[in-house]
Design an enzyme around this catalytic site. Structure first.
Site, PDB file in Angstrom:
ATOM      1  N   HIS A  26      -3.162   6.844   2.511  1.00 59.61           N
ATOM      2  CA  HIS A  26      -3.625   5.573   1.941  1.00 59.61           C
ATOM      3  C   HIS A  26      -4.982   5.260   2.574  1.00 59.61           C
ATOM      4  O   HIS A  26      -5.169   5.408   3.777  1.00 59.61           O
ATOM      5  CB  HIS A  26      -2.608   4.476   2.252  1.00 59.61           C
ATOM      6  CG  HIS A  26      -3.157   3.107   2.065  1.00 59.61           C
ATOM      7  ND1 HIS A  26      -3.802   2.729   0.911  1.00 59.61           N
ATOM      8  CD2 HIS A  26      -3.190   2.028   2.888  1.00 59.61           C
ATOM      9  CE1 HIS A  26      -4.200   1.479   1.027  1.00 59.61           C
ATOM     10  NE2 HIS A  26      -3.840   1.042   2.226  1.00 59.61           N
ATOM     11  N   CYS A  62       0.815  -1.226   0.000  1.00 60.53           N
ATOM     12  CA  CYS A  62       0.000   0.000   0.000  1.00 60.53           C
ATOM     13  C   CYS A  62       0.849   1.278   0.000  1.00 60.53           C
ATOM     14  O   CYS A  62       0.319   2.375  -0.171  1.00 60.53           O
ATOM     15  CB  CYS A  62      -0.953  -0.018   1.187  1.00 60.53           C
ATOM     16  SG  CYS A  62      -1.885  -1.543   1.277  1.00 60.53           S
ATOM     17  N   ASN A 108     -10.265  -0.500   0.349  1.00 58.15           N
ATOM     18  CA  ASN A 108      -8.805  -0.342   0.341  1.00 58.15           C
ATOM     19  C   ASN A 108      -8.270  -0.951  -0.969  1.00 58.15           C
ATOM     20  O   ASN A 108      -8.349  -2.160  -1.163  1.00 58.15           O
ATOM     21  CB  ASN A 108      -8.246  -1.074   1.573  1.00 58.15           C
ATOM     22  CG  ASN A 108      -6.729  -1.053   1.636  1.00 58.15           C
ATOM     23  OD1 ASN A 108      -6.051  -0.770   0.660  1.00 58.15           O
ATOM     24  ND2 ASN A 108      -6.190  -1.398   2.799  1.00 58.15           N
TER      25      ASN A 108
HETATM   26  N1  COA Z   1     -18.389  -8.658   9.924  1.00 60.43           N
HETATM   27  C1  COA Z   1     -18.874  -8.908  11.160  1.00 60.43           C
HETATM   28  N2  COA Z   1     -18.075  -9.226  12.189  1.00 60.43           N
HETATM   29  C2  COA Z   1     -16.753  -9.300  11.954  1.00 60.43           C
HETATM   30  C3  COA Z   1     -16.190  -9.051  10.698  1.00 60.43           C
HETATM   31  C4  COA Z   1     -17.076  -8.735   9.657  1.00 60.43           C
HETATM   32  N3  COA Z   1     -16.634  -8.472   8.415  1.00 60.43           N
HETATM   33  N4  COA Z   1     -14.850  -9.198  10.778  1.00 60.43           N
HETATM   34  C5  COA Z   1     -14.569  -9.514  12.050  1.00 60.43           C
HETATM   35  N5  COA Z   1     -15.730  -9.591  12.768  1.00 60.43           N
HETATM   36  C6  COA Z   1     -15.899  -9.905  14.187  1.00 60.43           C
HETATM   37  C7  COA Z   1     -14.738 -10.683  14.741  1.00 60.43           C
HETATM   38  O1  COA Z   1     -14.944 -12.074  14.507  1.00 60.43           O
HETATM   39  C8  COA Z   1     -14.819 -10.346  16.201  1.00 60.43           C
HETATM   40  O2  COA Z   1     -15.826 -11.111  16.810  1.00 60.43           O
HETATM   41  P1  COA Z   1     -15.617 -11.747  18.284  1.00 60.43           P
HETATM   42  O3  COA Z   1     -15.432 -10.542  19.175  1.00 60.43           O
HETATM   43  O4  COA Z   1     -16.874 -12.484  18.492  1.00 60.43           O
HETATM   44  O5  COA Z   1     -14.392 -12.569  18.186  1.00 60.43           O
HETATM   45  C9  COA Z   1     -15.297  -8.894  16.199  1.00 60.43           C
HETATM   46  O6  COA Z   1     -15.890  -8.676  14.920  1.00 60.43           O
HETATM   47  C10 COA Z   1     -14.207  -7.880  16.415  1.00 60.43           C
HETATM   48  O7  COA Z   1     -13.130  -8.209  15.550  1.00 60.43           O
HETATM   49  P2  COA Z   1     -11.795  -7.418  15.593  1.00 60.43           P
HETATM   50  O8  COA Z   1     -10.826  -8.051  14.636  1.00 60.43           O
HETATM   51  O9  COA Z   1     -11.372  -7.245  17.028  1.00 60.43           O
HETATM   52  O10 COA Z   1     -12.265  -6.010  15.015  1.00 60.43           O
HETATM   53  P3  COA Z   1     -11.513  -4.641  15.008  1.00 60.43           P
HETATM   54  O11 COA Z   1     -12.304  -3.660  15.769  1.00 60.43           O
HETATM   55  O12 COA Z   1     -10.044  -4.780  15.315  1.00 60.43           O
HETATM   56  O13 COA Z   1     -11.612  -4.234  13.471  1.00 60.43           O
HETATM   57  C11 COA Z   1     -10.393  -4.217  11.398  1.00 60.43           C
HETATM   58  C12 COA Z   1     -11.037  -5.074  12.483  1.00 60.43           C
HETATM   59  C13 COA Z   1      -9.743  -5.155  10.381  1.00 60.43           C
HETATM   60  C14 COA Z   1     -11.474  -3.398  10.735  1.00 60.43           C
HETATM   61  C15 COA Z   1      -9.325  -3.279  12.039  1.00 60.43           C
HETATM   62  O14 COA Z   1      -8.473  -4.038  12.867  1.00 60.43           O
HETATM   63  C16 COA Z   1      -8.493  -2.616  10.991  1.00 60.43           C
HETATM   64  O15 COA Z   1      -8.989  -1.838  10.196  1.00 60.43           O
HETATM   65  N6  COA Z   1      -7.180  -2.838  10.978  1.00 60.43           N
HETATM   66  C17 COA Z   1      -6.316  -2.262   9.946  1.00 60.43           C
HETATM   67  C18 COA Z   1      -6.397  -3.137   8.733  1.00 60.43           C
HETATM   68  C19 COA Z   1      -5.906  -2.452   7.511  1.00 60.43           C
HETATM   69  O16 COA Z   1      -6.301  -1.365   7.209  1.00 60.43           O
HETATM   70  N7  COA Z   1      -5.028  -3.128   6.778  1.00 60.43           N
HETATM   71  C20 COA Z   1      -4.516  -2.684   5.551  1.00 60.43           C
HETATM   72  C21 COA Z   1      -3.427  -1.719   5.800  1.00 60.43           C
HETATM   73  S1  COA Z   1      -2.599  -1.398   4.346  1.00 60.43           S
END
Ligand code: COA
Length: 324
Positions: free
Chosen positions: A249, A111, A279
């Site tokens: 980004h 990215c 993204n």
């Molecule tokens: N829909 C519904 N529930 C979902 C889900 C989806 N698409 N994806 C995950 N969940 C659930 C998980 O299973 C978890 O459930 P649990 O609590 O029962 O285990 C819950 O939602 C929370 O998941 P978590 O991974 O803790 O969520 P989060 O608040 O950390 O958000 C991201 C996840 C990926 C959105 C966040 O971590 C993020 O944006 N990170 C950066 C990723 C990124 O931008 N990467 C590219 C960079 S170049």
């Protein structure tokens, strides 16, 4: 000897995949996706190749710049989803746009790819041996996603963005800085081909889907976006108020909300379009830049900070003093 952006372009596949459509194939919802990421929809290839998206974005940027393919001296394509291991996407783009006088190669910086490509363009131009450089960020990320994995499948989209960079007496791209943090490589990975030969058989646990530690990447992104802004302000002796736009980004709008709140930055200065594209990795910054250019949001003299971050891990930033 200075450097300037003289044209931008973009291309996306025809198919739009909304969060509602996503919730029909995965255990997810518009509410979850939008509240956690700011994404409402993304474009998904139904057969458009990475090369096609890059070619379309390149033609759009050439038209905007007034140059022809044969005027281009160097093509750099940033991608992690090239159509082929060889030839490079850049060589395929070269033929399609008639850039017969150019050198062409791909780079892998996920990215951060577009900002890395910009840094390469700046350095080649400043060598005095290259004048017009076409840089492209293009991805078909949908082919490296596990469509049964709701954690990752909802985040990404396909598309390409391009810019033409040329030499100028004055310097319009300054404080460019690209960093690699290989020790955090394991937090965002995608395997290439498996080793499979006479002596090594297929292993059932081999996967070439994208895999990510979302929370770690979230923390990394906030840290490097903040650092990058502060470094540029210091190097250029500017205050945040002097900056017209920041194009980060497009990974997650919550990252930007967090930074704006924590640093007391004006949130409206961060240009975000993740709602419509998801993204798109290396394509996200040039797609945003092109949107702003074509909407006439960019006026001569404006100061714009570009910040890329992602797999590698990598990050990179630059100050663009806009002049068209
Ligand atoms: N829909 C519904 N529930 C979902 C889900 C989806 N698409 N994806 C995950 N969940 C659930 C998980 O299973 C978890 O459930 P649990 O609590 O029962 O285990 C819950 O939602 C929370 O998941 P978590 O991974 O803790 O969520 P989060 O608040 O950390 O958000 C991201 C996840 C990926 C959105 C966040 O971590 C993020 O944006 N990170 C950066 C990723 C990124 O931008 N990467 C590219 C960079 S170049």
């Amino acid at each position: 000897m200075g450097v300037r952006i003289i044209g931008t372009g973009k291309a996306v596949p025809k198919k739009v995949l909304t969060n509602e459509m996503m919730s029909e194939i995965l255990d997810t919802s518009d509410e979850w996706i939008y509240s956690r990421t700011g994404i409402k929809q993304r474009y998904i290839s139904t057969g458009e190749t990475n090369t096609k998206l890059c070619v379309d974005a390149a033609k759009d940027a050439l038209k905007d710049s007034g140059l022809k393919g044969e005027d281009i001296d160097l093509i750099v394509v940033a991608t992690i989803t090239s159509d082929k291991l060889t030839p490079s996407t850049a060589c395929l783009v070269q033929t399609e746009i008639g850039a017969k006088n150019s050198m062409a190669f791909d780079i892998v910086a996920a990215c951060s790819g577009f900002v890395y490509a910009l840094d390469i363009a700046v350095k080649f131009i400043k060598s005095n041996e290259y004048k017009n450089v076409l840089i492209i960020g293009g991805e078909v990320l949908s082919k490296i996603l596990d469509w049964s994995d709701r954690k990752n499948a909802v985040l990404f989209g396909d598309g390409a963005g391009a810019a033409i960079v040329t030499n100028d007496e004055s310097d319009y791209i300054t404080s460019i800085n690209c960093v690699s943090v290989g020790e955090k490589a394991h937090t965002l990975t995608c395997n290439s081909l498996e080793i499979k030969n006479l002596y090594k058989k297929h292993s059932d646990d081999f996967s070439n889907y994208l895999s990510m530690d979302g929370k770690e990447i979230f923390k990394f992104a906030i840290d490097v976006i903040e650092k990058s802004i502060e470094k540029i302000l210091k190097e250029e002796n500017l205050r945040f108020e002097d900056i017209d736009y920041i194009i980060p980004h497009q990974a997650n709008s919550r990252m930007i909300d967090t930074i704006a709140k924590r640093k007391n930055y004006d949130r409206n200065k961060f240009y975000m379009n993740i709602e419509r594209y998801g993204n798109t990795s290396s394509a996200s910054i040039p797609i945003a830049l092109d949107e702003m250019n074509k909407k006439n949001l960019l006026k001569d003299g404006m100061k714009i900070i570009l910040i890329g971050f992602g797999g590698g891990l990598t990050y990179g930033s630059a100050l663009v003093n806009w002049k068209k």
